[in-house]
Design a protein around this motif. Structure first.
Motif, PDB file in Angstrom:
ATOM      1  N   TYR A  35       8.023   9.040  -4.197  1.00  0.00           N
ATOM      2  CA  TYR A  35       8.352  11.205  -3.035  1.00  0.00           C
ATOM      3  C   TYR A  35       7.191  11.067  -2.910  1.00  0.00           C
ATOM      4  CZ  TYR A  35       9.414  15.515  -2.076  1.00  0.00           C
ATOM      5  OH  TYR A  35       8.460  16.609  -2.435  1.00  0.00           O
ATOM      6  N   ARG A  36       5.925  10.472  -3.522  1.00  0.00           N
ATOM      7  CA  ARG A  36       4.616  10.787  -3.423  1.00  0.00           C
ATOM      8  C   ARG A  36       4.281   9.483  -2.087  1.00  0.00           C
ATOM      9  NH1 ARG A  36       4.096  12.203  -8.494  1.00  0.00           N
ATOM     10  NH2 ARG A  36       3.610   9.612  -8.786  1.00  0.00           N
ATOM     11  N   LEU A  37       3.815   8.644  -2.620  1.00  0.00           N
ATOM     12  CA  LEU A  37       4.254   7.380  -1.688  1.00  0.00           C
ATOM     13  C   LEU A  37       4.695   8.132   0.137  1.00  0.00           C
ATOM     14  CD1 LEU A  37       2.147   5.224  -2.509  1.00  0.00           C
ATOM     15  CD2 LEU A  37       4.770   3.700  -2.744  1.00  0.00           C
ATOM     16  N   ALA A  38       6.065   7.929   0.241  1.00  0.00           N
ATOM     17  CA  ALA A  38       7.001   8.438   1.772  1.00  0.00           C
ATOM     18  C   ALA A  38       5.542   9.510   2.162  1.00  0.00           C
ATOM     19  CB  ALA A  38       7.772   8.491   1.300  1.00  0.00           C
ATOM     20  N   GLY A  39       5.337  10.561   1.154  1.00  0.00           N
ATOM     21  CA  GLY A  39       4.724  11.717   2.066  1.00  0.00           C
ATOM     22  C   GLY A  39       2.929  11.313   2.473  1.00  0.00           C
ATOM     23  N   LEU A  40       2.704  10.394   1.788  1.00  0.00           N
ATOM     24  CA  LEU A  40       1.457  10.112   1.970  1.00  0.00           C
ATOM     25  C   LEU A  40       1.339   9.054   3.448  1.00  0.00           C
ATOM     26  CD1 LEU A  40      -0.608   8.585  -1.686  1.00  0.00           C
ATOM     27  CD2 LEU A  40      -1.010   9.998   0.955  1.00  0.00           C
ATOM     28  N   TRP A  41       2.870   8.273   3.658  1.00  0.00           N
ATOM     29  CA  TRP A  41       2.680   7.221   4.701  1.00  0.00           C
ATOM     30  C   TRP A  41       3.375   7.744   5.752  1.00  0.00           C
ATOM     31  CZ3 TRP A  41       2.918   1.838   4.843  1.00  0.00           C
ATOM     32  CH2 TRP A  41       2.175   0.696   3.903  1.00  0.00           C
ATOM     33  N   ALA A  42       4.320   8.733   6.204  1.00  0.00           N
ATOM     34  CA  ALA A  42       5.299   9.610   7.004  1.00  0.00           C
ATOM     35  C   ALA A  42       4.099  10.084   8.032  1.00  0.00           C
ATOM     36  CB  ALA A  42       6.471  10.142   6.208  1.00  0.00           C
ATOM     37  N   PRO A  43       3.110  10.100   7.514  1.00  0.00           N
ATOM     38  CA  PRO A  43       2.262  11.079   8.720  1.00  0.00           C
ATOM     39  C   PRO A  43       1.533   9.779   9.241  1.00  0.00           C
ATOM     40  CG  PRO A  43       1.459  11.742   6.689  1.00  0.00           C
ATOM     41  CD  PRO A  43       2.677  11.326   6.558  1.00  0.00           C
ATOM     42  N   TRP A  44       0.600   8.746   9.094  1.00  0.00           N
ATOM     43  CA  TRP A  44       0.556   8.142   9.450  1.00  0.00           C
ATOM     44  C   TRP A  44       1.650   7.117  10.161  1.00  0.00           C
ATOM     45  CZ3 TRP A  44      -4.594   7.716   9.478  1.00  0.00           C
ATOM     46  CH2 TRP A  44      -4.942   8.392   8.782  1.00  0.00           C
ATOM     47  N   LEU A  45       2.390   6.915   9.526  1.00  0.00           N
ATOM     48  CA  LEU A  45       3.173   6.315  10.215  1.00  0.00           C
ATOM     49  C   LEU A  45       3.640   6.656  11.500  1.00  0.00           C
ATOM     50  CD1 LEU A  45       6.007   4.619   7.995  1.00  0.00           C
ATOM     51  CD2 LEU A  45       4.209   3.362   9.646  1.00  0.00           C
ATOM     52  N   MET A  46       3.741   8.102  11.509  1.00  0.00           N
ATOM     53  CA  MET A  46       4.075   8.857  12.983  1.00  0.00           C
ATOM     54  C   MET A  46       3.029   8.621  13.943  1.00  0.00           C
ATOM     55  SD  MET A  46       6.692  10.289  14.183  1.00  0.00           S
ATOM     56  CE  MET A  46       8.190  10.889  13.814  1.00  0.00           C
ATOM     57  N   GLY A  47       1.878   8.842  13.125  1.00  0.00           N
ATOM     58  CA  GLY A  47       0.740   9.051  14.027  1.00  0.00           C
ATOM     59  C   GLY A  47       0.613   8.111  14.744  1.00  0.00           C
ATOM     60  N   ALA A  48       0.452   6.306  14.044  1.00  0.00           N
ATOM     61  CA  ALA A  48       0.418   5.536  14.786  1.00  0.00           C
ATOM     62  C   ALA A  48       2.120   5.263  16.032  1.00  0.00           C
ATOM     63  CB  ALA A  48       0.746   4.767  13.771  1.00  0.00           C
ATOM     64  N   ALA A  49       3.043   5.451  15.410  1.00  0.00           N
ATOM     65  CA  ALA A  49       4.045   5.485  16.556  1.00  0.00           C
ATOM     66  C   ALA A  49       3.959   5.924  17.832  1.00  0.00           C
ATOM     67  CB  ALA A  49       5.714   5.876  15.888  1.00  0.00           C
ATOM     68  N   LEU A  50       3.483   7.271  17.494  1.00  0.00           N
ATOM     69  CA  LEU A  50       3.476   8.094  18.640  1.00  0.00           C
ATOM     70  C   LEU A  50       2.208   7.584  19.235  1.00  0.00           C
ATOM     71  CD1 LEU A  50       3.477  12.216  17.275  1.00  0.00           C
ATOM     72  CD2 LEU A  50       4.887  10.578  18.537  1.00  0.00           C
ATOM     73  N   ILE A  51       1.368   7.151  19.159  1.00  0.00           N
ATOM     74  CA  ILE A  51       0.171   6.744  19.619  1.00  0.00           C
ATOM     75  C   ILE A  51       1.104   5.282  20.581  1.00  0.00           C
ATOM     76  CG2 ILE A  51      -2.592   5.600  19.815  1.00  0.00           C
ATOM     77  CD1 ILE A  51      -2.751   7.117  17.631  1.00  0.00           C
ATOM     78  N   LEU A  52       1.292   4.216  19.886  1.00  0.00           N
ATOM     79  CA  LEU A  52       1.801   3.296  20.438  1.00  0.00           C
ATOM     80  C   LEU A  52       2.634   3.506  21.608  1.00  0.00           C
ATOM     81  CD1 LEU A  52       2.234   0.864  18.004  1.00  0.00           C
ATOM     82  CD2 LEU A  52       1.253   0.482  19.802  1.00  0.00           C
ATOM     83  N   ILE A  53       3.868   4.527  21.557  1.00  0.00           N
ATOM     84  CA  ILE A  53       5.242   4.837  22.280  1.00  0.00           C
ATOM     85  C   ILE A  53       3.987   5.401  23.405  1.00  0.00           C
ATOM     86  CG2 ILE A  53       6.729   7.017  23.106  1.00  0.00           C
ATOM     87  CD1 ILE A  53       7.337   6.755  19.860  1.00  0.00           C
ATOM     88  N   ALA A  54       2.975   6.819  23.334  1.00  0.00           N
ATOM     89  CA  ALA A  54       1.999   6.800  24.370  1.00  0.00           C
ATOM     90  C   ALA A  54       1.815   6.141  25.474  1.00  0.00           C
ATOM     91  CB  ALA A  54       1.535   7.612  24.218  1.00  0.00           C
ATOM     92  N   TYR A  55       0.801   4.864  24.409  1.00  0.00           N
ATOM     93  CA  TYR A  55       0.297   3.669  25.392  1.00  0.00           C
ATOM     94  C   TYR A  55       1.488   2.923  26.061  1.00  0.00           C
ATOM     95  CZ  TYR A  55      -0.917  -1.321  25.996  1.00  0.00           C
ATOM     96  OH  TYR A  55      -1.490  -2.501  26.440  1.00  0.00           O
ATOM     97  N   SER A  56       2.517   2.564  25.422  1.00  0.00           N
ATOM     98  CA  SER A  56       3.280   1.382  25.604  1.00  0.00           C
ATOM     99  C   SER A  56       4.013   2.339  27.212  1.00  0.00           C
ATOM    100  CB  SER A  56       4.518   1.276  25.185  1.00  0.00           C
ATOM    101  OG  SER A  56       4.350   1.179  23.846  1.00  0.00           O
TER     102      SER A  56
END
Lengths: 249, 243
Positions: A15-36
């Protein structure tokens, strides 16, 4: 290795780990989506045959890929949950289903939007990939309907797991039977540009696939956090966390 | 036959007497299911009646012209038969669950896979076989050429067995769920797509006088795989449902 695995599978830790990872993944995804999106919609040249209509592949292909990936993930997690009785695996299968169903719908929807100007129809019954995706959507809906039929979460987990495993055999069978079936009906309406796609078109597609996968991971972690909280409502760590946070606030 | 013993479970004594060999329990369960069907003929007749009614709707709804019926005939016979074969699935384990027979099955020490296979075979004999036979009559009214009839009967026999086998899994998963009929249909029908494709294709080819070996072999392969694997899945599902 096993210690690490056991720790990962413990709900409070994950639960803690997922909470740490989710925003980073989401951030990276949004940046990559914008670029693509920029690279795919603006930088890439129009197709010599399809013009600008081909650009929908930047949403369509990643969705179709994720619709199958999510189902595979659901089935593998179900098998792990059924054999090793791992609680977290069932939570993974339960969280993957609605996301996979959404991507399946998105793949069908974008395919249909593309098909309207290209094939002159919103829906082409003789296209094997459309049929496979549609059956896949039905399988997702059946899985979710079966889960929803049970009050008892443990039974929903295990019954759903059996269905997911039976269904994965079926996805393969449906794919080949539908392909065989449509080849008898008419010459397949193939897009044949894949072989000679120039880098300016292909690179945005690949980065978009990566971006969608990251997005899937982020949504997956968020849903999993919710699932874990639902399943562990009465666990001591949840109560401690809730009361602790309440004291802070 | 049953003097004072509860009428609903005529085969349980025989099951208890059956040795621990899977073949013993298999025979006992099939015999019990057949006996139940004889005492409740509605279980056999209702799907048949439903099948006939559905097949009657299409000439009314689409067209009674022979050339139209010829084209849509194989597909309609197949779809109507599959839908009709869905009807008894809800009761496959439901009644056994309600009167406690199912728990006896699980606790009897007999192979649950063998019992699930027996239930599948019995379901096919009681509900599907009459449909297969009736379908040849319906197909005749849809102007299906006479030489295609054996293919239709064979393909439908195999296809309906696959449906019974997979239907048993869905029925086992939903034991004890209220109003499970729609859910069972939703689970089973997508799984029947390959069977439907190969089955209707075989009949259409036979109607046109073309060789049918390809789809018929594929259909047989699916039927065999379903017969071998589905009872295992159904047994797992039953244990989950009764946990």
């Amino acid at each position: 290795m096993w210690k690490w695995f056991h720790k990962l599978a413990s709900p409070p830790h994950f639960y803690r780990l997922a909470g740490l990872w989710a925003p980073w993944l989401m951030g990276a995804a949004l940046i990559l989506i914008a670029y693509s999106l920029y690279a795919g919609l603006v930088l890439a040249p129009p197709d010599y045959q399809q013009g600008d209509a081909f650009r929908i592949i930047y949403v369509h292909v990643p969705s179709a890929y994720l619709s199958l990936m999510a189902y595979t993930m659901m089935a593998v997690a179900s098998a792990i949950g059924l054999v090793w009785r791992m609680k977290l695996a069932h939570a993974v299968a339960a969280s993957a289903a609605p996301i996979g169903a959404s991507f399946t719908f998105l793949a069908l929807f974008t395919g249909s939007v593309w098909g309207h100007p290209m094939w002159g129809t919103w829906w082409e019954w003789s296209d094997p990939r459309m049929m496979t995706e549609l059956i896949l959507l039905f399988l997702y809906l059946g899985y979710m309907a079966l889960r929803a039929a049970f009050e008892d979460r443990k039974r929903a987990d295990r019954a759903g797991a059996v269905l997911a495993i039976v269904g994965v055999v079926n996805v393969v069978l449906v794919h080949y039977s539908v392909e065989w079936w449509s080849s008898l009906h008419q010459g397949q309406t193939v897009m044949n540009e894949d072989a000679t796609m120039p880098a300016s078109m292909l690179t945005p597609l690949l980065t978009m696939i990566l971006a969608f996968t990251l997005f899937f991971g982020a949504v997956m972690f968020m849903r999993l956090r919710g699932e874990i909280l639902l399943r562990e409502t009465n666990a001591r760590w949840v109560r401690r966390m809730v009361t602790g946070e309440a004291a802070h606030g | 036959m049953a003097d004072g013993a509860p009428d609903k479970t005529p085969g349980t004594v025989r099951l208890r007497e059956a040795s621990l060999r899977p073949v013993g329990s298999f025979g006992a369960v099939v015999a019990r299911e057949l006996q139940l069907a004889v005492r409740r003929p509605a279980d056999v007749l209702n799907p048949l009646f439903f099948f006939s009614v559905v097949a009657t709707m299409f000439p009314l709804a689409v067209s009674p012209l022979p050339q139209v019926l010829e084209v849509i005939g194989p597909g309609i016979v197949w779809v109507a038969a599959l839908l009709a074969a869905l009807l008894p699935l809800n009761g496959l384990f439901g009644q056994d669950f309600d009167d406690g027979t199912l728990e006896h099955y699980v606790m009897s020490g007999q192979s649950l896979v063998a019992i699930c296979f027996a239930k599948t075979v019995a379901l096919w004999l009681v509900a599907a076989l009459p449909l297969v036979l009736a379908s040849s009559v319906v197909a005749e009214t849809y102007r299906l050429p006479l030489e295609a009839l054996p293919v239709l009967v064979l393909a439908l026999a195999v296809g309906s067995f696959a449906l019974c086998a997979l239907g048993a899994v869905a029925a086992a998963l939903t034991v004890g769920v209220q109003r499970a009929s729609a859910l069972i249909a939703l689970l089973v029908l997508p799984l029947m797509v390959p069977v439907l494709i190969f089955g209707t294709r075989a009949v259409s080819l036979a109607g046109a006088g073309d060789p049918v070996a390809g789809p018929v072999y594929l259909l047989l392969a699916i039927g065999l795989a379903a017969a071998l694997l589905a009872p295992i899945a159904a047994a797992v599902a039953l244990r989950i449902s009764l946990d």
